[in-house]
Structure formats: C-alpha cells, structure tokens
Design an enzyme around this catalytic site. Structure first.
Site, PDB file in Angstrom:
ATOM      1  N   HIS A 188       3.973 -11.551  -8.896  1.00 34.54           N
ATOM      2  CA  HIS A 188       4.276 -11.286  -7.168  1.00 34.54           C
ATOM      3  C   HIS A 188       6.273 -11.668  -6.871  1.00 34.54           C
ATOM      4  O   HIS A 188       6.898 -10.980  -6.644  1.00 34.54           O
ATOM      5  CB  HIS A 188       4.029 -10.902  -5.541  1.00 34.54           C
ATOM      6  CG  HIS A 188       2.726 -10.494  -5.732  1.00 34.54           C
ATOM      7  ND1 HIS A 188       1.936 -10.326  -6.183  1.00 34.54           N
ATOM      8  CD2 HIS A 188       3.048  -8.945  -5.706  1.00 34.54           C
ATOM      9  CE1 HIS A 188       1.127  -9.197  -6.142  1.00 34.54           C
ATOM     10  NE2 HIS A 188       2.228  -8.525  -5.818  1.00 34.54           N
ATOM     11  N   ASP A 194      -1.510 -16.449  -7.360  1.00 32.90           N
ATOM     12  CA  ASP A 194      -1.046 -15.227  -7.869  1.00 32.90           C
ATOM     13  C   ASP A 194      -0.817 -14.575  -9.139  1.00 32.90           C
ATOM     14  O   ASP A 194       0.917 -14.574  -9.601  1.00 32.90           O
ATOM     15  CB  ASP A 194       0.658 -15.665  -7.055  1.00 32.90           C
ATOM     16  CG  ASP A 194       0.829 -13.812  -6.803  1.00 32.90           C
ATOM     17  OD1 ASP A 194       0.676 -12.260  -6.944  1.00 32.90           O
ATOM     18  OD2 ASP A 194       2.389 -13.418  -7.114  1.00 32.90           O
ATOM     19  N   TYR A 208      -2.983  -8.473 -16.071  1.00 34.70           N
ATOM     20  CA  TYR A 208      -1.902  -8.681 -14.892  1.00 34.70           C
ATOM     21  C   TYR A 208      -1.710 -10.608 -14.672  1.00 34.70           C
ATOM     22  O   TYR A 208      -2.719 -11.049 -13.375  1.00 34.70           O
ATOM     23  CB  TYR A 208      -3.171  -7.736 -13.759  1.00 34.70           C
ATOM     24  CG  TYR A 208      -1.800  -8.245 -12.734  1.00 34.70           C
ATOM     25  CD1 TYR A 208      -0.830  -7.047 -12.372  1.00 34.70           C
ATOM     26  CD2 TYR A 208      -2.505  -9.053 -11.229  1.00 34.70           C
ATOM     27  CE1 TYR A 208      -0.745  -6.481 -10.781  1.00 34.70           C
ATOM     28  CE2 TYR A 208      -1.917  -8.474  -9.676  1.00 34.70           C
ATOM     29  CZ  TYR A 208      -0.829  -7.847 -10.378  1.00 34.70           C
ATOM     30  OH  TYR A 208      -0.174  -7.470  -9.166  1.00 34.70           O
ATOM     31  N   GLU A 251       4.459  -5.936 -12.360  1.00 39.18           N
ATOM     32  CA  GLU A 251       4.824  -5.350 -10.480  1.00 39.18           C
ATOM     33  C   GLU A 251       6.215  -5.256 -10.972  1.00 39.18           C
ATOM     34  O   GLU A 251       6.936  -4.534  -9.872  1.00 39.18           O
ATOM     35  CB  GLU A 251       4.809  -7.146 -10.506  1.00 39.18           C
ATOM     36  CG  GLU A 251       3.638  -7.623  -9.494  1.00 39.18           C
ATOM     37  CD  GLU A 251       3.063  -6.932  -8.274  1.00 39.18           C
ATOM     38  OE1 GLU A 251       3.929  -5.858  -7.605  1.00 39.18           O
ATOM     39  OE2 GLU A 251       1.346  -6.512  -8.694  1.00 39.18           O
ATOM     40  N   HIS A 258       5.269   2.710  -5.839  1.00 37.73           N
ATOM     41  CA  HIS A 258       4.685   1.309  -6.812  1.00 37.73           C
ATOM     42  C   HIS A 258       3.577   1.526  -6.934  1.00 37.73           C
ATOM     43  O   HIS A 258       3.229   0.592  -8.011  1.00 37.73           O
ATOM     44  CB  HIS A 258       4.671   0.371  -5.660  1.00 37.73           C
ATOM     45  CG  HIS A 258       5.124  -1.403  -5.889  1.00 37.73           C
ATOM     46  ND1 HIS A 258       5.644  -2.042  -6.156  1.00 37.73           N
ATOM     47  CD2 HIS A 258       3.392  -1.916  -5.314  1.00 37.73           C
ATOM     48  CE1 HIS A 258       5.243  -3.006  -6.585  1.00 37.73           C
ATOM     49  NE2 HIS A 258       3.702  -3.308  -7.000  1.00 37.73           N
ATOM     50  N   GLU A 259       2.413   1.133  -5.777  1.00 35.78           N
ATOM     51  CA  GLU A 259       1.149   1.277  -5.957  1.00 35.78           C
ATOM     52  C   GLU A 259       0.625   1.938  -6.904  1.00 35.78           C
ATOM     53  O   GLU A 259      -0.269   1.765  -8.022  1.00 35.78           O
ATOM     54  CB  GLU A 259       0.666   1.097  -4.859  1.00 35.78           C
ATOM     55  CG  GLU A 259       0.267   0.125  -3.659  1.00 35.78           C
ATOM     56  CD  GLU A 259       0.717  -1.071  -4.355  1.00 35.78           C
ATOM     57  OE1 GLU A 259      -0.593  -1.197  -5.425  1.00 35.78           O
ATOM     58  OE2 GLU A 259       0.988  -1.832  -4.321  1.00 35.78           O
ATOM     59  N   HIS A 291       1.100   1.172 -10.939  1.00 30.92           N
ATOM     60  CA  HIS A 291       0.132   0.607 -11.799  1.00 30.92           C
ATOM     61  C   HIS A 291      -0.519   1.502 -12.227  1.00 30.92           C
ATOM     62  O   HIS A 291      -0.233   1.216 -13.088  1.00 30.92           O
ATOM     63  CB  HIS A 291      -0.363   0.102 -10.243  1.00 30.92           C
ATOM     64  CG  HIS A 291       0.411  -1.172  -9.741  1.00 30.92           C
ATOM     65  ND1 HIS A 291       0.940  -2.483 -10.799  1.00 30.92           N
ATOM     66  CD2 HIS A 291       0.478  -1.703  -8.681  1.00 30.92           C
ATOM     67  CE1 HIS A 291       0.966  -3.271  -9.801  1.00 30.92           C
ATOM     68  NE2 HIS A 291       1.028  -3.215  -8.764  1.00 30.92           N
TER      69      HIS A 291
END
Length: 408
Positions: free
Chosen positions: A272, A267, A181, A190, A166-167, A170
């Site tokens: 998210h 957020d 973002y 995300e 996942h990271e 990005h």
C-alpha cells in the site's frame, strides 16, 4: 487460475490502523483494534480455504446482489437487501453499493469491453454494514465487503465510488495477471486498483485528466478534514499530514522505495506504500497525453495488465506499458512518448529504448532501395517494421519473466 491471489485486499492500509491504536480516543482505538483483528482472522481463513474459496460464479451478465450484514462479521448470516430486478432499498448504503457495483461493471463493459470481473459475466455480490465500526472495505476473492467506519475518522465506505471500483478491480487483476500480493508485484496490484478506481470515478463524472482530483477514498476518510484522502496519485506522500495519522508515507520516486518485511505486519513488503510510484507514473502519463484518462492511458495500462505475469516487477511493467503504447498507438507516438517520460520521471527508465530508437533511426536513414531490396518503402512500412520489432521485444520480455518465475 493457478496464480490467483488468495488474500484479502483491503482499501485501508495497515499502517494507518496501527497508528490509530495509539489514539487517546477510545472509540478510535477500539475500532482500529477490531478492524485489525477481524482482517487478520479473515486472512487466516482464506489461507486455510485455499483455491476452493475462489471458485468463480456461473456467468450471469454481472448481475448485482446486495446483502445486509447488520453489524455481524459473518456473511452467512447476512440478509438479502437488493437484487438486480428489485426496487430501491430504504437503506442508502445498500443503494450506494448497488450503484457503485453497476458503475464499475458498466465502465469495464463500455470502456474496456470486459464482461464483469472475470470477463465472463461473473455475478457481483456486495455486503454492507459489516462488523461494528469496521474501518475498511475489501474484496475477498468472491464478493465485496463494506464497513460503516468508526464515525470519527472514517465514514461509510459505500460513499466512495473509487473505493468500490478499486476493490472490484482486484478481481479483474485476479482473473488476468494474478499479480502476487507482496513486494513489487503486490504494489502493482494495489496500483492497478487505484488507477482503475480513479478512472471509474472520472468516467462517471465525465472529468478530463486535468479536472480530476486523483485522490483515493477522499469521501470516506476523515470526514471532518477537507482535502485529504487515503492516497494521492498526483502527489504520493501528500494525501494527509496531521497529528492523528502522521504523514502519508508513500514514495513518488524509485529512489525513495520503502523496504519492508514481506509479512502481514510489513504490509506484505509495503504494497500500500510503494504503489505510489506506479500511481505517479500513470498520473504523469494521463496528463502527458491529455483528455480523458480512461481513453489512451487506461487502454495502455489495461493491455499491460493483460500481458503481465504474476511476479511482474516495476521495471517489467513499465517496459510492457511502453511496448503496448507502441502497439496500440504507434511507435514514437505522443502516447508512447508520454509513457516513456512518465516512468523516467519516477525513476524507472524504460529498458532497451535506446537500441529500439537506434534501429528506427537507421531504418529511416536507409535509402528506399536498400531498405526494401529494390522495392519502394514508404514511411508506413517503416513504422510497421518498428511495431513488429516492438512485438518481438514484448514476447521476449514475457519469456524472460516466465523463466524468472520458475523455481530453481
């Protein structure tokens, strides 16, 4: 790239950490506070550094290097723990981070024909044991950072392959669409990471779409509570529900979209939270097509990501996935129909489908002579003309999106 994200992309949503500030257990409360304060400081540093902090490393065939922060929050003080050609470490966190980076690199190379995150062999660096009881893992534009968790509600973040993928995804997004973002483009950012994080996990385990759990972060989240996770792609809003954390706030339908302020506290507009909507669309697409989700569904989403603009919203991205499905697998194919059905179910019906379908219908009803000006026209030629129309519509969609992103 001008549109590259200058932000910290964390796996743990801020609404969870804020909820933990109210926990009666001082260990949980203090760990959440330290995590929030450290992440806020990092965001400030990245904004101050600007684009300079995101200079791409020289091509290196995606070579991996793992460093040990030894509970420090300064990566400059980290010590070298493992290299691409070095032996295994005695530290399990180091080895898990090394393997997770490798699995993600191999997935993008073998499945998507992409050479590391930037497509040019970018070096992959990971830092383990970041901070004290740090309840997060993040991509900061240059490297991957792993906390050890508080040992109560979170455990070592290197234990989850989908979190690692996942990271790192990005990074792929930064080097392709550069999705901004915040708000819907941030929620797409995300979601793309959740999609490919899950696909890497499924690919490594050789699971079909119906065998996968479609959970994100299940291995590192609440280790004493079984069956929950940070997010559920299959059923957004059901990933967790307990007195400590409350209920998962993710929507699974556009009518439930959560409007939050475009601030750190909000957020960034709920990136998210609202990612649950496109997450569910991908899950439905993958199960509608069947088989391995990293095959047709994954290639459709990857092609759509490459064709996206920085300010893409849900509707524009949905339309792009539909067009890419037609280009890759044929107009009116089962793959394209699965995409159409999935987005409709989450409340984002594809734009222009009726007129495109009407054009195809009319072409099929025409006589061979009329349709080809005196030349026989077979079904294959009809489908080629439909695909040409799809391509033209895709070009127009990008042009409109580009015009919308220009300052007025």
């Amino acid at each position: 790239m001008a549109n590259r994200c200058r932000c910290i992309n964390c796996i743990t949503p801020p609404h969870i950490l804020k909820r933990l500030l109210e926990n009666p257990d001082s260990r949980i409360r203090d760990a959440a506070l330290r995590t929030l304060l450290t992440t806020s400081r990092l965001r400030g540093e990245r904004r101050a550094l600007g684009l300079a902090a995101f200079a791409a490393a020289a091509p290196s065939q995606g070579r991996r290097t793992i460093f040990d922060c030894a509970d420090s929050t300064s990566i400059r003080l980290a010590t070298l723990a493992r290299t691409e050609d070095g032996p295994n470490s005695r530290d399990d966190s180091v080895n898990r981070a090394f393997d997770g980076l490798g699995n993600t690199r191999q997935f993008y190379k073998q499945v998507m024909d992409r050479d590391s995150l930037d497509g040019r062999g970018m070096r992959l660096a990971g830092y383990v044991h970041y901070g004290v009881n740090y309840n997060n893992a993040f991509w900061d534009g240059s490297e991957m950072i792993f906390g050890d968790g508080d040992g109560v509600l979170f455990t070592d973040f290197t234990k989850s392959l989908d979190v690692i993928a996942h990271e790192l995804t990005h990074g792929v997004t930064e080097f392709t669409a550069g999705l901004e973002y915040h708000n819907q483009s941030g929620a797409l950012n995300e979601s793309i990471s959740d999609v490919f994080g899950s696909l890497v996990k499924q690919w490594a385990a050789n699971q079909t779409a119906d065998q996968a759990d479609w959970l994100i972060g299940a291995e590192v989240f609440t280790p004493d509570i079984g069956g929950d996770a940070l997010r559920s792609m299959k059923a957004p809003g059901t990933a967790y529900n307990n007195p400590t954390l409350g209920r998962d706030p993710q929507p699974d339908q556009m009518s439930k979209y959560v409007h939050l302020p475009d601030t750190d506290d909000g957020d960034n507009g709920g990136v998210h939270i609202n990612s649950g909507i496109p997450n569910k669309a991908f899950y439905l697409t993958a199960n509608g097509i069947g088989g391995y989700a990293w095959e047709a569904p994954g290639h459709i989403w990857y092609a759509a990501l490459q064709a996206s603009t920085a300010t893409m919203n849900f509707q524009e991205f949905a339309d792009t996935t539909y067009l890419k499905a037609g280009q890759l697998y044929g107009s009116q194919s089962s793959e394209q129909q699965a995409v159409l059905s999935a987005w409709k179910e989450v409340g984002v019906p594809i734009s222009g489908v009726r007129s495109l379908a009407g054009t195809a219908d009319r072409m099929r009803r025409q006589s061979p002579v009329a349709a080809s000006n005196g030349r026989d026209q077979d079904e294959g030629e009809v489908m080629r003309q439909i695909q040409l129309l799809s391509g033209q519509l895709a070009t127009l969609t990008k042009q409109v999106a580009s015009l919308r992103s220009r300052p007025h």
